[in-house]
Design a protein around this motif. Structure first.
Motif, PDB file in Angstrom:
ATOM      1  N   PRO A  78       0.795  -1.237   0.000  1.00  0.00           N
ATOM      2  CA  PRO A  78       0.000   0.000   0.000  1.00  0.00           C
ATOM      3  C   PRO A  78       0.824   1.284   0.000  1.00  0.00           C
ATOM      4  O   PRO A  78       0.404   2.292  -0.577  1.00  0.00           O
ATOM      5  CB  PRO A  78      -0.834  -0.115   1.284  1.00  0.00           C
ATOM      6  CG  PRO A  78      -0.936  -1.574   1.549  1.00  0.00           C
ATOM      7  CD  PRO A  78       0.347  -2.169   1.054  1.00  0.00           C
ATOM      8  N   VAL A  79       1.988   1.267   0.639  1.00  0.00           N
ATOM      9  CA  VAL A  79       2.776   2.496   0.719  1.00  0.00           C
ATOM     10  C   VAL A  79       3.260   2.950  -0.660  1.00  0.00           C
ATOM     11  O   VAL A  79       3.582   4.132  -0.868  1.00  0.00           O
ATOM     12  CB  VAL A  79       3.968   2.293   1.690  1.00  0.00           C
ATOM     13  CG1 VAL A  79       5.083   1.466   1.051  1.00  0.00           C
ATOM     14  CG2 VAL A  79       4.504   3.640   2.166  1.00  0.00           C
ATOM     15  N   GLU A  80       3.272   2.037  -1.638  1.00  0.00           N
ATOM     16  CA  GLU A  80       3.749   2.370  -2.978  1.00  0.00           C
ATOM     17  C   GLU A  80       2.806   3.316  -3.726  1.00  0.00           C
ATOM     18  O   GLU A  80       3.217   3.948  -4.704  1.00  0.00           O
ATOM     19  CB  GLU A  80       3.941   1.094  -3.805  1.00  0.00           C
ATOM     20  CG  GLU A  80       5.052   0.189  -3.304  1.00  0.00           C
ATOM     21  CD  GLU A  80       5.165  -1.069  -4.142  1.00  0.00           C
ATOM     22  OE1 GLU A  80       4.867  -1.022  -5.353  1.00  0.00           O
ATOM     23  OE2 GLU A  80       5.541  -2.114  -3.581  1.00  0.00           O
ATOM     24  N   ILE A  81       1.564   3.413  -3.292  1.00  0.00           N
ATOM     25  CA  ILE A  81       0.614   4.274  -4.017  1.00  0.00           C
ATOM     26  C   ILE A  81       1.071   5.724  -4.023  1.00  0.00           C
ATOM     27  O   ILE A  81       0.838   6.463  -4.983  1.00  0.00           O
ATOM     28  CB  ILE A  81      -0.830   4.173  -3.474  1.00  0.00           C
ATOM     29  CG1 ILE A  81      -0.919   4.691  -2.038  1.00  0.00           C
ATOM     30  CG2 ILE A  81      -1.366   2.760  -3.606  1.00  0.00           C
ATOM     31  CD1 ILE A  81      -2.344   4.813  -1.525  1.00  0.00           C
ATOM     32  N   TYR A  82       1.740   6.156  -2.942  1.00  0.00           N
ATOM     33  CA  TYR A  82       2.141   7.552  -2.855  1.00  0.00           C
ATOM     34  C   TYR A  82       3.195   7.910  -3.894  1.00  0.00           C
ATOM     35  O   TYR A  82       3.219   9.025  -4.413  1.00  0.00           O
ATOM     36  CB  TYR A  82       2.637   7.860  -1.441  1.00  0.00           C
ATOM     37  CG  TYR A  82       1.586   7.585  -0.386  1.00  0.00           C
ATOM     38  CD1 TYR A  82       0.410   8.326  -0.353  1.00  0.00           C
ATOM     39  CD2 TYR A  82       1.758   6.569   0.547  1.00  0.00           C
ATOM     40  CE1 TYR A  82      -0.575   8.071   0.600  1.00  0.00           C
ATOM     41  CE2 TYR A  82       0.788   6.300   1.501  1.00  0.00           C
ATOM     42  CZ  TYR A  82      -0.380   7.055   1.521  1.00  0.00           C
ATOM     43  OH  TYR A  82      -1.348   6.794   2.449  1.00  0.00           O
TER      44      TYR A  82
END
Length: 500
Positions: A78-82
């Motif tokens: 999920p952190v990759e979305i940023y």
């Protein structure tokens, strides 16, 4: 050959997901366009949350493909979305209350002077610039714990936008907001659209949809039903697609009500700096609404009546009997129940079974001569209430945390029906639940009043207040400023009185 729509920033095709052999998404598709708000709608259990989790990398799809900005999109965490300029604001906020606004916006990304030393001046300036771009007047040095729910919502959006997001996902953004705060949020969304940001807007509120949305995608039972420009569909058609059946009216017809038997009398109730000299009477078989903006004292009034908040002055009379030294326990003994606005935090024991939750406020009814709980009798009573309220579950032993929002709310109501209350205060009874479940809650409220129960409900949804109640009390800055017959009121008048 199909021409690609260049405005589509994210496209999902044939997304499929199953858990333990149960299909929750079945070849679903979604297109999101730059500069538009795409509403993602469906009843609880339709698959909206699962689709969002797949897009943001929380779970993996079993099949299907997502493209973002023309390229295949397959993030591992999920952190990759940023890094891909995608922001998400969850219904339950993800802020650290003891840090200030600027620290929350740039958490783990603070500008540094040198190793271990944060550049506080730049941190504050960068955060203030984002707030100024949003036209939001919040001091970025304020501690988050001191902010209102609406202000925290805007901080979450600012945090998402700090990644220069091209796509913003908002999950039930107005669920905890009153009318004034919702207008502030919609102003922000309008500005983001002008900046060509694409927005996915998950909401159960029809009033929100018709005010801010450009297109809508409908899911039902894990399947893609349709996509529409909002200008090309009626509200009746949209509801029919969401629930899969015809709904004659949102609100059941209200029978004529006569104020004959007082069930609850509130006399000069005062809580210093919160509630000021509030008096009113509620009657048997009446649906009495309490309206007002966030911070008007609506919930605090309910807390004081129920005994969660100690009054400094005043008296509460339940069914003709004055109750001294109010406590929740005494209220329950006098057949007054309170369905809290935060069912997960205060209304339910999520790790316990449906049965345990239903009998929670009426254990005294199931104690035998040996001072032990008669489990058989408790089970019979719980199942009876589940059937009466049409709770959808695998059985009374199912844990409440695995139920949909609408069914959790029914369990809250079942708890108070099992306690045989004469007066039931309901704080935001339909917040965060889908339109089909709302209809059932409205019908249940109507059925309660037909049996003589007095229902007092607090709501930020003005159409709900007008469609359901016989009478409306309006709170403003801790004071009761109006007691009106619903037939004499409009949304504009309620808002006008609430915001003076």
């Amino acid at each position: 050959m199909e021409t690609r729509d260049e405005s589509i920033i994210l496209s999902a095709r044939d997304i499929t997901k199953a858990y333990s052999g149960v299909t929750v998404l079945d070849h679903v598709k979604l297109d999101v366009r730059s500069g538009e708000v795409m509403a993602l709608m469906g009843e609880n259990g339709a698959g909206k949350s699962t689709l969002i989790k797949i897009i943001t990398g929380v779970v993996k799809a079993d099949a299907g493909e997502i493209t973002y900005m023309g390229k295949r999109f397959n993030i591992q965490h999920p952190v990759e979305i940023y890094a891909h300029n995608i922001g998400i604001v969850h219904q339950e906020f993800n802020l650290l209350p003891e840090l200030n606004v600027a620290q929350n916006i740039f958490i783990a990304r603070e500008p540094m002077l040198r190793a271990g030393i944060v550049n506080e001046e730049k941190l504050t300036k960068d955060a203030q610039r984002i707030m100024d771009d949003l036209h939001v007047q919040i001091d970025v040095e304020r501690r988050v714990s001191s902010l209102s729910v609406a202000e925290q919502q805007l901080v979450e959006i600012a945090k998402a936008l700090s990644y220069d997001c091209r796509l913003l996902i908002l999950d039930e953004p107005t669920a905890a907001l009153a009318e004034k705060e919702t207008e502030i949020l919609f102003d922000v969304i309008t500005r983001l659209k002008k900046q060509n940001v694409a927005i996915v807007f998950v909401s159960h509120r029809m009033s929100d949809i018709w005010r801010i949305v450009d297109r809508v995608t409908v899911l039902r039972d894990g399947k893609y039903i349709a996509e529409h420009k909002l200008s090309e569909i009626t509200e009746e058609q949209l509801v029919r697609e969401i629930v899969g059946r015809e709904l004659v009216a949102y609100f059941p017809p209200k029978p004529e009500h006569k104020q004959i038997k007082p069930m609850l009398e509130v006399r000069h109730l005062t809580v210093n700096n919160v509630i000021e000299d509030v008096s009113f009477t509620a009657y048997s078989g009446e649906i009495l609404a309490i309206a007002g903006l966030m911070g008007s004292g609506r919930t605090e009034l309910a807390h004081a009546i129920f005994g969660k908040l100690r009054p400094d002055k005043g008296e509460v009379v339940i069914n003709g009997k004055p109750v001294k030294h109010l406590t929740p326990s005494k209220s329950i003994q006098n057949k007054l129940g309170y369905a809290t606005e935060d069912r997960k935090k205060d209304g339910l024991m999520l790790n316990l079974s449906i049965q345990d939750n239903i009998v929670l406020s009426s254990y005294h009814k199931f104690i035998n001569k040996l001072r032990l709980v008669n489990d058989r009798l408790a089970a019979v009573s719980a199942k009876k209430e589940m059937e009466r309220l049409r709770v959808r579950a695998t059985g009374s032993d199912q844990r409440v945390k695995y139920l949909s929002g609408g069914n959790q709310q029914k369990v809250v109501l079942a708890k108070w029906l099992c306690a045989d209350v004469d007066v039931l205060i309901m704080d935001e009874p339909t917040r965060g639940i889908d339109i089909g479940a709302k209809m059932e809650i409205y019908q249940l409220i109507q059925e309660l009043t037909e049996k003589g129960i007095c229902v007092i409900f607090i709501s930020s949804d003005l159409p709900e207040i007008l469609g359901l109640s016989h009478r409306i009390l309006i709170m403003n800055k801790g004071k009761l400023i109006g007691d009106f017959e619903t037939k004499d009121m409009t949304q504009e008048l309620i808002y006008s009185y609430s915001s003076k």
